[in-house]
Scaffold this motif. Structure first.
Motif, PDB file in Angstrom:
ATOM      1  N   MET A  97       0.845  -1.190   0.000  1.00  0.00           N
ATOM      2  CA  MET A  97       0.000   0.000   0.000  1.00  0.00           C
ATOM      3  C   MET A  97       0.884   1.244   0.000  1.00  0.00           C
ATOM      4  O   MET A  97       1.898   1.284   0.700  1.00  0.00           O
ATOM      5  N   ILE A  98       0.513   2.225  -0.805  1.00  0.00           N
ATOM      6  CA  ILE A  98       1.295   3.462  -0.862  1.00  0.00           C
ATOM      7  C   ILE A  98       0.398   4.620  -0.443  1.00  0.00           C
ATOM      8  O   ILE A  98      -0.693   4.795  -0.987  1.00  0.00           O
ATOM      9  N   VAL A  99       0.883   5.381   0.528  1.00  0.00           N
ATOM     10  CA  VAL A  99       0.156   6.575   0.958  1.00  0.00           C
ATOM     11  C   VAL A  99       0.852   7.780   0.336  1.00  0.00           C
ATOM     12  O   VAL A  99       2.025   8.045   0.622  1.00  0.00           O
ATOM     13  N   ILE A 100       0.158   8.476  -0.554  1.00  0.00           N
ATOM     14  CA  ILE A 100       0.752   9.621  -1.241  1.00  0.00           C
ATOM     15  C   ILE A 100       0.276  10.892  -0.534  1.00  0.00           C
ATOM     16  O   ILE A 100      -0.931  11.141  -0.422  1.00  0.00           O
ATOM     17  N   LEU A 101       1.238  11.665  -0.046  1.00  0.00           N
ATOM     18  CA  LEU A 101       0.864  12.880   0.708  1.00  0.00           C
ATOM     19  C   LEU A 101       0.548  14.025  -0.254  1.00  0.00           C
ATOM     20  O   LEU A 101       0.984  14.038  -1.409  1.00  0.00           O
ATOM     21  N   LYS A 102      -0.185  14.991   0.254  1.00  0.00           N
ATOM     22  CA  LYS A 102      -0.488  16.175  -0.566  1.00  0.00           C
ATOM     23  C   LYS A 102       0.816  16.896  -0.888  1.00  0.00           C
ATOM     24  O   LYS A 102       1.782  16.853  -0.105  1.00  0.00           O
ATOM     25  N   SER A 103       0.840  17.583  -1.988  1.00  0.00           N
ATOM     26  CA  SER A 103       2.106  18.138  -2.484  1.00  0.00           C
ATOM     27  C   SER A 103       2.663  19.235  -1.575  1.00  0.00           C
ATOM     28  O   SER A 103       3.846  19.523  -1.615  1.00  0.00           O
ATOM     29  N   ASP A 104       1.813  19.829  -0.746  1.00  0.00           N
ATOM     30  CA  ASP A 104       2.337  20.883   0.124  1.00  0.00           C
ATOM     31  C   ASP A 104       2.710  20.375   1.525  1.00  0.00           C
ATOM     32  O   ASP A 104       3.117  21.156   2.364  1.00  0.00           O
TER      33      ASP A 104
ATOM     34  N   VAL B 210      -1.263  -1.599  -3.701  1.00  0.00           N
ATOM     35  CA  VAL B 210      -0.369  -2.184  -4.704  1.00  0.00           C
ATOM     36  C   VAL B 210      -0.588  -3.678  -4.769  1.00  0.00           C
ATOM     37  O   VAL B 210      -0.981  -4.309  -3.793  1.00  0.00           O
ATOM     38  N   SER B 211      -0.336  -4.219  -5.945  1.00  0.00           N
ATOM     39  CA  SER B 211      -0.387  -5.656  -6.089  1.00  0.00           C
ATOM     40  C   SER B 211       0.838  -6.203  -5.369  1.00  0.00           C
ATOM     41  O   SER B 211       1.757  -5.464  -4.989  1.00  0.00           O
TER      42      SER B 211
ATOM     43  N   TYR C 132       5.555   4.008   1.860  1.00  0.00           N
ATOM     44  CA  TYR C 132       5.263   2.623   1.528  1.00  0.00           C
ATOM     45  C   TYR C 132       4.977   1.846   2.791  1.00  0.00           C
ATOM     46  O   TYR C 132       5.753   1.903   3.751  1.00  0.00           O
ATOM     47  N   LEU C 133       3.868   1.125   2.792  1.00  0.00           N
ATOM     48  CA  LEU C 133       3.520   0.304   3.944  1.00  0.00           C
ATOM     49  C   LEU C 133       3.853  -1.150   3.614  1.00  0.00           C
ATOM     50  O   LEU C 133       3.374  -1.682   2.604  1.00  0.00           O
ATOM     51  N   ILE C 134       4.674  -1.749   4.442  1.00  0.00           N
ATOM     52  CA  ILE C 134       5.080  -3.128   4.199  1.00  0.00           C
ATOM     53  C   ILE C 134       4.570  -4.004   5.333  1.00  0.00           C
ATOM     54  O   ILE C 134       4.574  -3.596   6.494  1.00  0.00           O
ATOM     55  N   GLY C 135       4.129  -5.171   5.009  1.00  0.00           N
ATOM     56  CA  GLY C 135       3.587  -6.100   6.014  1.00  0.00           C
ATOM     57  C   GLY C 135       2.160  -6.457   5.647  1.00  0.00           C
ATOM     58  O   GLY C 135       1.767  -6.387   4.482  1.00  0.00           O
ATOM     59  N   ASN C 136       1.396  -6.826   6.625  1.00  0.00           N
ATOM     60  CA  ASN C 136       0.030  -7.265   6.367  1.00  0.00           C
ATOM     61  C   ASN C 136      -0.926  -6.073   6.279  1.00  0.00           C
ATOM     62  O   ASN C 136      -1.514  -5.647   7.272  1.00  0.00           O
ATOM     63  N   THR C 137      -1.074  -5.533   5.076  1.00  0.00           N
ATOM     64  CA  THR C 137      -1.890  -4.324   4.890  1.00  0.00           C
ATOM     65  C   THR C 137      -3.345  -4.656   4.598  1.00  0.00           C
ATOM     66  O   THR C 137      -4.160  -3.749   4.405  1.00  0.00           O
ATOM     67  N   ALA C 138      -3.648  -5.950   4.547  1.00  0.00           N
ATOM     68  CA  ALA C 138      -5.012  -6.346   4.175  1.00  0.00           C
ATOM     69  C   ALA C 138      -6.046  -5.737   5.117  1.00  0.00           C
ATOM     70  O   ALA C 138      -7.148  -5.358   4.708  1.00  0.00           O
ATOM     71  N   GLY C 139      -5.672  -5.620   6.386  1.00  0.00           N
ATOM     72  CA  GLY C 139      -6.638  -5.141   7.357  1.00  0.00           C
ATOM     73  C   GLY C 139      -6.796  -3.626   7.398  1.00  0.00           C
ATOM     74  O   GLY C 139      -7.643  -3.092   8.124  1.00  0.00           O
TER      75      GLY C 139
END
Lengths: 382, 382, 382, 382
Positions: A1-8, A72-73, A47-54
């Protein structure tokens, strides 16, 4: 899973802290922060690594600093093109743009031999307005007793000649981490007359230690060649090693696969995978017709196979072409038989232009058609 | 060795007799006479089999009836393009020309299912001016319990519908000699409303008994598919079986090779071999993009991979395209997922036209270049 | 799904009728009856084709005539070894037993050439107590101009010589249905002096029409060779064609795969698949070391590679060995370079015996071990 | 060409000087001196590189210090087995002998995980008298996000446990030159409790820079794995890189080839190449059954495929076996599904012993046969 922050949202700001704090409380999740430094702004991706399903995508998107969350796949987390993933492709380097929409030609010498040959090559490139080239200083050879390239000692004069003839980017293979240092040092010593795209060859596609080291430096972009005996999926996973260490300036190169089913070509030409790479990832796609074909054979109308397969790659949307030329192929120390002649450069460039023009027409054609016939459920698999 | 007689020399004439008599006295040589029946004249070629090394080419050419003598390489004696071999390529069948210079599209159904689907397909072909199609009545399937095609019983109505919509040639796979008889009979029963090109599928590429039988009939031309697990050389040798039995109306089809190196495509697309076939033989070259790719995946710009690989084959000079279409792919009994939709036919045809136009431009370009820069010894391997 | 009737239930009996009646009322199910004729009794198996998911195994087993119901996996319905499937493997033919537990050697000539060579071969076989041989009359050759075998005309004297030297079974390749008729006729003409196992070669593994025709006759057993460019699964599906037409007397032969990864051997030796075939199917497994290796190279201790790979197949449980011998390999018309010499036959047989003895020791060893350590859930994948 | 000096000729002695002086006057020849340090004496070999065609073998052999001159083939100059080349094979390391005549088993963990598992493994090895093992600290993984091994930090306790249980040699993969230094340092820090055989994995077979660095150190022997997508010739050329840098203590390992033709095995088992390696080179040959098969599937008699292919390698003369075991495969971090259980170790060792005994019987059999039937010209290709 990717968390994209606001540009500012800047690193260390309260919104940033809030997001990090929220994520750190999730069990079994670790975070890795990536900053994409662009010309106008810096974009932060977590980037979130691990069990992101929950994890709840909408809950995270409701945080003040978050622009968007991309699930992400499993594979190609960073280089991949994920569902609903509209992030841009490509990058700029030393004044040259590389992305999935444009096209750059890298004509040059497979292996650096003499200053005369290098200069003749570069002079011709300048004459025809070409700012990129290929020049091999480090050559991995099957036989240990074959010529292994001039190595570090040729770098100063190669770089100086590049500067003299306005070359902006040289694609150059490296096979050990020390080569990256030698290139960096030599560029500094000669006053940065040109730029270098580090090439990872097909024999090192799964040399993960080299990939990690090259991935950790952000100065040079990387031309990553597909492994010739592994699946496409495995090669893309290997490219992800570069990105996972922080370097995302990657061009993925098709160069043919080793199997006698491709005879009489030296390798089985795999340029039908050009659209596949563009669908699966956000990397620009390069083709290497010279090593794929490996000869100067031609069809009855006189067109070389090397030029046919180049046209095949380009009409399907290739973004970069790596082509072997030589002022005197019979004197080349490596791969002479497949090299094009300097006087064939304008022919080659015009042939590429015809194929590129056809590709652009095709792209417009499908755009018009799609606007009239949007894909529906009727279309199986579409 | 091939002895080509002058065009006015008839079988049984004194000049003919003289040549035959001369050749029969050579030790260890047997002769096989082939008559190439053209629109205006019949050309007689005499194949010399055995130890021809000791024969004197000039001595034979000095005989009154002899036009020219061609020394053939070991392989592909009849289908091959030999040194100094300027004989024409291709043939005419039922009003359609097939050679190494032109292009025919065969859009159609992989497998015949219902009269409604066949009629919908043919009506659309007529609408867009297409005189050729593909229609499978006999389907070799990996699993013995899968649908095996309607066989002989669908032939009458398929042929009648073809006649109704002006179809001149149907490419149709045969997997046993009885199928040829069934097709011949059904065409006779329905009053020859159309023509049939017999297709030898990839599973029968080395079914030499079938090749001999199909080669012995001269009525139907043959679409010969490359074997998917053998080398190109072996497939060309198999095509020579057809020719050695007398049938030279052969189109050679590329359809992808079986190896997981081509994943995610169903087969490894091998269209880089288009110019190779044209260089080694005088057969027109067909491409089968549907079975090569096997899906309806598309690139980010919306162009289907099936269309990309078609364009790749055509820009390199392919002479025939075999493409799976279906009015309702989700109801197709065989290979539905890869089929194009009827409403995509004009898009497909226009896309092919763009690639063909590019090919022709490229051919002119190299012609101009070659006239200015004739190949010299400087060119390695040229 | 297979419904196996009790051994005393005859076709047409009331119990039989009841079962058929019951099955015919199930929607979407068709039945196919197979009679396995053994020495002592005839076993009736009813194959259910269609959507059997909704059928109740126990309900069917409760019918009076039913012995047992086996749910088959999707693939290899007849040849497969299904869950809880304890049906026996193998068959008898002309006094020779073929099953997954024993071993038969078929030493012989790749291609029949002269009566002298055939007689020399058979005399040597008799001398060393061998009742089986291989003799090729129909030879599929890559090149159409190569020797194609003597065909039907050599059959009478080959069969007579076989009778003279007590040969019980000759493995002989057929490449067209007419060959089966020719063999049947010739055996009748010569008074059935021997038996023939019909061999389907690797080039015809997916010649489904030939498989159907050979499968429809129940007289001759079939030696079915794996296809050299397709997956194992595809080859097993092709073998199922034979069985689906009624002939279950099938031996499956491994003969190496075509890929240059196996160089310098002619084919990539695939005998590690011996236990795989035995696990997936109930067919005896044959190995063909001669065509796999294709040369007489030997290791520094003097053991030929052909003998090494034979030992490898046998120590893993192979049930049949097909080996090329020739009295004068330098005069052989086909594959001379790989042939063993007649004086090497006793060496070969003793070498095979050593490997077979080792296999039997291994089988006993694991039997003892398994009785002491029954497989439990602890064992991953066991 | 290799000039082998007499065993009493020391470097710098007059005889030595004479030979060097003689060779240096030959035009276009450079020399490289290799000292083979044995237990009793040091043997000096001088490699001549360049155009040796013009050299007179007998003239060089007439020099006082020269024992013998061997003309090498183009390939595998040092590792190769050349014509009339009777030099011994193999080497000793830390009390264990490795050559083409004996057999060593390396059972162990694919990847080091916990001290408990490592200790359980080593304790069992000691119980069954095994002085060698495999233990992976550095694991190259296809996916960058997968567990990559514990690296340097596990080395001290792994080495100490090895010492405690009398392990003499641990096979351990290295993927970067720094790993060699880490291993050397850790062995020094822990007081050299054991020895290490450096393993080059299949992904680094053509990582020539790593090969050169590993080849330059003479302390550790090297287990060199065949590349899984290249020809055997290319892998042997790569092994020559090690030798060309001075390290000749090389064991060549077969581990299966990547191609779906080997399905359902993880890789296509290539142990038919055992005798080929022994014929072409003087390296001992290792087999890796675990990675080749990749599962715990078994045949109907209960023998695991892993054990079948091990027996196949050993009966053909393999000299080393690398086998994955694990005390609790379901907890293994890497390749658990293919691991054997600790309680299967005695079964495995006894199975190997049966196959080895069969190999030795076969070797004696052929020795007896060859003494009675010396190979003559009659034998084609022998």
């Amino acid at each position: 899973m990717i968390v994209i922050l606001k540009s500012d949202v800047k690193e260390g700001s309260p919104e940033y802290q809030d997001v990090i704090a929220f994520l750190q409380t999730r069990p079994g999740i670790t975070t890795r922060v990536h900053k994409e430094v662009g010309a106008l702004q810096t974009l932060i991706e977590i980037y979130l690594i691990g069990n992101t399903a929950g994890l709840d995508k909408m809950e995270i998107e409701s945080l003040a600093g978050v622009e968007r969350v991309v699930r992400v796949s499993e594979e190609y987390r960073i280089i991949g093109r994920h569902k609903d993933d509209s992030r841009p492709t490509g990058f700029d380097y030393n004044g040259v743009r590389f992305d999935q929409d444009n096209l750059n030609v890298f004509a040059g010498l497979c292996a650096v031999d003499t200053p005369e040959h290098v200069e003749a090559m570069m002079r011709t490139l300048k004459e025809f307005g070409q700012p990129c080239t290929r020049m091999g200083a480090y050559k991995p050879r099957t036989n240990p007793y074959a010529f292994q390239g001039h190595g570090a000692k040729c770098l100063p004069w190669v770089f100086e000649l590049a500067g003299k003839y306005g070359i902006k980017v040289i694609a150059m293979e490296v096979t050990h981490d020390s080569h990256v240092d030698e290139i960096r040092q030599s560029l500094a010593d000669t006053g940065q007359p040109t730029g270098v795209m580090l090439q990872i060859g097909t024999r090192n596609t799964q040399n993960f230690e080299l990939l990690k080291i090259v991935g950790r430096q952000h100065e040079f972009p990387v031309l990553f060649k597909r492994g010739f005996g592994i699946t496409l999926e495995e090669s893309l996973n290997a490219a992800e090693y570069l990105a996972s260490e922080g370097n995302r300036k990657i061009v993925f190169a098709l160069r043919g696969m080793k199997t006698n089913l491709g005879d009489p070509h030296r390798n089985f030409v795999d340029f039908a995978h050009v659209p596949v790479i563009k669908r699966l990832t956000r990397m620009p796609v390069c083709i290497d017709p010279s090593h794929s074909v490996g000869s100067r054979e031609r069809d009855p109308s006189g067109i070389l196979d090397v030029m046919h397969v180049t046209a095949q790659g380009v009409i399907a949307g290739a973004n970069m072409v790596l082509a072997d030329f030589h002022p005197a192929p019979e004197k080349a120390l490596v791969d002479g038989p497949q090299a094009l002649l300097l006087r064939e450069l304008p022919l080659f460039l015009e042939d590429v232009a015809i194929a590129r023009e056809a590709y652009e027409k095709r792209r417009n054609l499908v755009k018009t058609f799609t606007s009239q016939h949007p894909p529906t459920q009727t279309a199986v698999g579409s």
